[in-house]
Write a protein that holds these residues in place. Structure first.
Motif, short mmCIF file in Angstrom:
data_model
loop_
_atom_site.label_atom_id
_atom_site.label_comp_id
_atom_site.label_asym_id
_atom_site.label_seq_id
_atom_site.Cartn_x
_atom_site.Cartn_y
_atom_site.Cartn_z
N GLY A 38 0.33 -1.19 0.15
CA GLY A 38 0.11 -0.34 -0.19
C GLY A 38 0.85 1.02 0.10
N VAL A 39 1.68 1.04 0.00
CA VAL A 39 3.45 1.89 -0.10
C VAL A 39 3.92 2.49 -1.10
N SER A 40 3.47 3.58 -1.58
CA SER A 40 4.13 4.40 -2.73
C SER A 40 5.82 4.30 -2.73
N TYR A 41 6.61 3.75 -2.99
CA TYR A 41 7.85 3.17 -3.38
C TYR A 41 8.67 4.18 -3.49
N LYS A 42 8.30 4.51 -5.18
CA LYS A 42 9.31 5.76 -5.61
C LYS A 42 8.30 7.00 -5.24
N ASN A 43 7.62 7.26 -3.87
CA ASN A 43 7.44 8.37 -3.19
C ASN A 43 8.25 8.60 -2.30
N VAL A 44 8.13 7.55 -1.62
CA VAL A 44 9.51 7.69 -0.57
C VAL A 44 10.36 7.62 -1.06
N GLN A 45 11.23 7.07 -1.76
CA GLN A 45 12.63 7.21 -1.88
C GLN A 45 12.55 8.99 -2.79
N THR A 46 11.78 9.12 -2.77
CA THR A 46 12.10 10.82 -3.16
C THR A 46 11.96 11.93 -2.15
N CYS A 47 10.88 11.50 -1.33
CA CYS A 47 11.15 12.05 0.50
C CYS A 47 12.11 11.64 0.62
N VAL A 48 12.52 10.51 0.85
CA VAL A 48 14.11 10.19 1.92
C VAL A 48 15.62 10.98 0.99
N GLU A 49 15.75 11.09 -0.25
CA GLU A 49 16.65 11.46 -0.94
C GLU A 49 16.52 12.90 -0.58
N GLN A 50 15.35 13.65 -0.46
CA GLN A 50 15.10 15.10 -0.18
C GLN A 50 15.60 15.58 1.18
N ALA A 51 14.58 14.84 2.01
CA ALA A 51 15.13 14.87 3.92
C ALA A 51 16.18 14.63 3.97
N GLY A 52 17.45 13.47 3.07
CA GLY A 52 18.63 13.60 3.38
C GLY A 52 18.73 12.74 4.32
N GLY A 148 4.43 14.19 -0.57
CA GLY A 148 4.29 13.62 1.02
C GLY A 148 3.05 12.83 1.20
N ARG A 149 2.01 13.07 0.80
CA ARG A 149 1.10 13.19 1.03
C ARG A 149 0.04 12.09 -0.03
N GLU A 150 1.18 12.18 -1.19
CA GLU A 150 0.95 10.37 -1.91
C GLU A 150 1.52 8.74 -1.24
N ILE A 151 2.17 9.35 -0.38
CA ILE A 151 3.28 8.68 0.37
C ILE A 151 2.75 6.91 0.47
N VAL A 152 1.18 6.98 0.49
CA VAL A 152 -0.20 5.86 0.52
C VAL A 152 -1.17 6.10 0.00
N PRO A 153 -0.93 6.12 -1.72
CA PRO A 153 -1.88 6.89 -2.50
C PRO A 153 -3.53 6.72 -1.79
N ASP A 154 -3.37 4.68 -1.62
CA ASP A 154 -5.29 4.58 -1.03
C ASP A 154 -5.14 4.59 0.06
N ARG A 155 -6.08 5.38 0.11
CA ARG A 155 -6.39 5.90 1.78
C ARG A 155 -8.42 4.89 1.99
N SER A 156 -8.39 4.06 1.51
CA SER A 156 -9.80 3.02 2.21
C SER A 156 -8.69 2.75 3.60
N ILE A 157 -9.63 1.83 4.76
CA ILE A 157 -10.03 1.64 5.91
C ILE A 157 -9.01 0.34 5.79
N PHE A 158 -9.47 -1.08 4.24
CA PHE A 158 -8.89 -1.80 4.33
C PHE A 158 -7.27 -2.09 4.13
N THR A 159 -6.72 -0.96 3.36
CA THR A 159 -5.44 -0.85 3.50
C THR A 159 -4.36 -0.21 4.36
N THR A 160 -5.13 0.82 5.07
CA THR A 160 -4.41 0.81 6.80
C THR A 160 -4.82 -0.12 7.55
N VAL A 161 -5.40 -1.34 7.68
CA VAL A 161 -5.59 -2.43 8.30
C VAL A 161 -4.52 -2.97 8.00
N VAL A 162 -4.51 -3.41 6.83
CA VAL A 162 -3.69 -4.19 5.73
C VAL A 162 -1.78 -3.96 6.45
#
Length: 437
Positions: A38-52, A148-162
């Motif tokens: 449920g996590v966007s790996y590409k967006n996470v890496q973008t944010c991690v590289e920017q945060a240093g 940063g808000r697109e790290i978890v694209p799917d906001r459904s309850i099922f994805t959150t629980v998983v």
């Protein structure tokens, strides 16, 4: 130390234990790079590289997870829920009489407390996992990242629980791996995994100092930091090994024709009796005001004051409060973990006494007096070690997870010393030459 490891690999059963431990470590590090569903790996890496290397408020937990927290992997929570649960159970043992009774029952009572610790670990993992997912969904995990808000694209309850279930299961696996190392490997499993998590970001933090340096392409700053690091390691080893040995003499007793007792021993009181617990307590407590401001989104006067004084680690108010909290928690933890009256009663029961001190209450008062005197230098030492990252932040522009200071250096040196001691003790058992050679 290197000689001990070389001899250990030449011993078949020790070699099996070391290889088993290394295999568990590899599995642990692999799990720290597998993203949660449920996590966007590409967006996470973008944010991690920017945060240093700046992890913000989540720096402490990210350090204990080996960088897996900000990557939002299956081992994102790491060993932190188990550490928290262990500390809570240890504190509750003093407050709840039933837990204190279980602690005195020996192995069966310890097994029961360990079971309670596991249950509490799962509950804390669910709580922390829910908080991490909620933080990632709102974009607060990487405040300045445009995606940063697109790290978890799917906001459904099922994805959150998983996601929460996956991270909780990851924490349970980490706990299981640590227990496997303790049972079939070398050293304390939880401590080894904590050591590996911190050491994973050690080289990156050092190289970041070199990249940010300005003198001789950063090599001068890198060399200075290495020299400071060696001095810090020497200081930590010296203080961690330092102890006040209180002599204890046991009276000789005649039972029938046999004489019992008459031996002499000592009570070892370490200068740093509290370990790293005060630093963890103080760090966690100082994160609370900044977290409240971040999640409330308030722009009131109190929120602005907290952001100005308690978010950046190099502010004088932050430094002073951090140092005082460490000293306070050092005395607090020593007071609840070492009971002079209980030690004095046990000595009196078995005929032991401190030379020159009467048994009973005078012995308890003497132990309390000595403990308070050696806790002062121990607490001041902890406070100074914990402030090293802050001084590095001001002097070299390093992040607050500076490798040679704070919890990182205390854990790395402490776990390293204990592991080497265990290897040497097992080597002595297997290479005992006996009296006749």
């Amino acid at each position: 130390m290197l000689t001990a490891f070389a001899r250990a690999f030449k011993t078949p059963d020790l070699r099996k234990k070391l290889l088993f431990t290394l295999g568990i470590i590899v599995l642990f590090r692999l799990g720290s790079h597998v993203p949660v569903p449920g996590v966007s790996y590409k967006n996470v890496q973008t944010c991690v590289e920017q945060a240093g290397n700046s992890s913000g408020l989540f720096g402490l937990v990210n350090m204990f997870s080996g960088g897996a927290l900000l990557q939002i992997t299956i081992f994102a929570l790491g060993i932190m829920p188990y550490i928290t649960a262990s500390i809570i159970l240890q504190l509750l043992t003093v407050v709840i009489p039933k837990l204190e009774t279980l602690k005195k029952e020996g192995q069966s009572g310890t097994a029961k407390i360990t079971q309670y610790t596991r249950y509490l670990t799962v509950a804390l993992a669910i709580l922390q996992g829910t908080g991490l997912v909620a933080t990632a969904r709102t974009g607060a995990l990487f405040g300045t990242c445009p995606v940063g808000r697109e790290i978890v694209p799917d906001r459904s309850i099922f994805t959150t629980v998983v996601m929460v279930i996956t991270m909780t299961a990851g924490t349970c696996v980490v706990m299981w791996l640590g227990e496997l190392i303790t049972d079939r490997g070398i050293g304390n499993g939880m401590s080894i995994l904590m050591f590996i998590s911190i050491a994973a970001g050690f080289i990156g933090a050092l190289w970041q100092i070199k990249l940010q340096g300005k003198i001789a392409d950063g090599w001068v700053e890198f060399g200075v930091v290495m020299l400071v690091g060696l001095a810090m390691v020497g200081l930590v080893v010296f203080v961690e090994q330092a102890q006040r040995r209180i002599p204890v003499q046991y009276a000789k007793r005649m039972i029938g024709r046999r004489a019992y007792g008459g031996t002499s021993t000592y009570i070892p009181l370490k200068v740093n009796q509290a370990g790293i617990i005060p630093v963890i307590f103080a760090s966690s407590l100082l994160y609370i005001p900044a977290l409240v401001v971040q999640f409330s989104g308030s722009t009131a006067g109190w929120a602005t004051w907290i952001q100005k004084h308690f978010v950046k680690g190099d502010h004088p108010y932050y430094i002073a409060v951090y140092f005082l909290l460490i000293v306070f928690f050092a005395f607090f933890y020593v007071a609840i973990s070492f009971n002079p009256e209980e030690v004095a009663d046990n000595m009196k029961k078995y005929g032991g006494f401190i030379p020159g001190i009467r048994a009973g209450r005078p012995t308890a008062e003497y132990l309390s007096y000595v403990l308070n005197r050696i806790t002062w230098p121990g607490s001041l030492y902890l406070g100074l070690i914990a402030l090293v990252p802050t001084m590095a932040l001001a002097g070299f522009g390093a992040n607050q997870n500076f490798p040679f200071g704070g919890t990182s250096i205390l854990i790395i040196v402490g776990v390293g010393l204990e592991t080497v001691k265990q290897i040497e003790s097992q080597l002595q058992q297997r290479n005992y030459e006996g009296f006749l050679r």
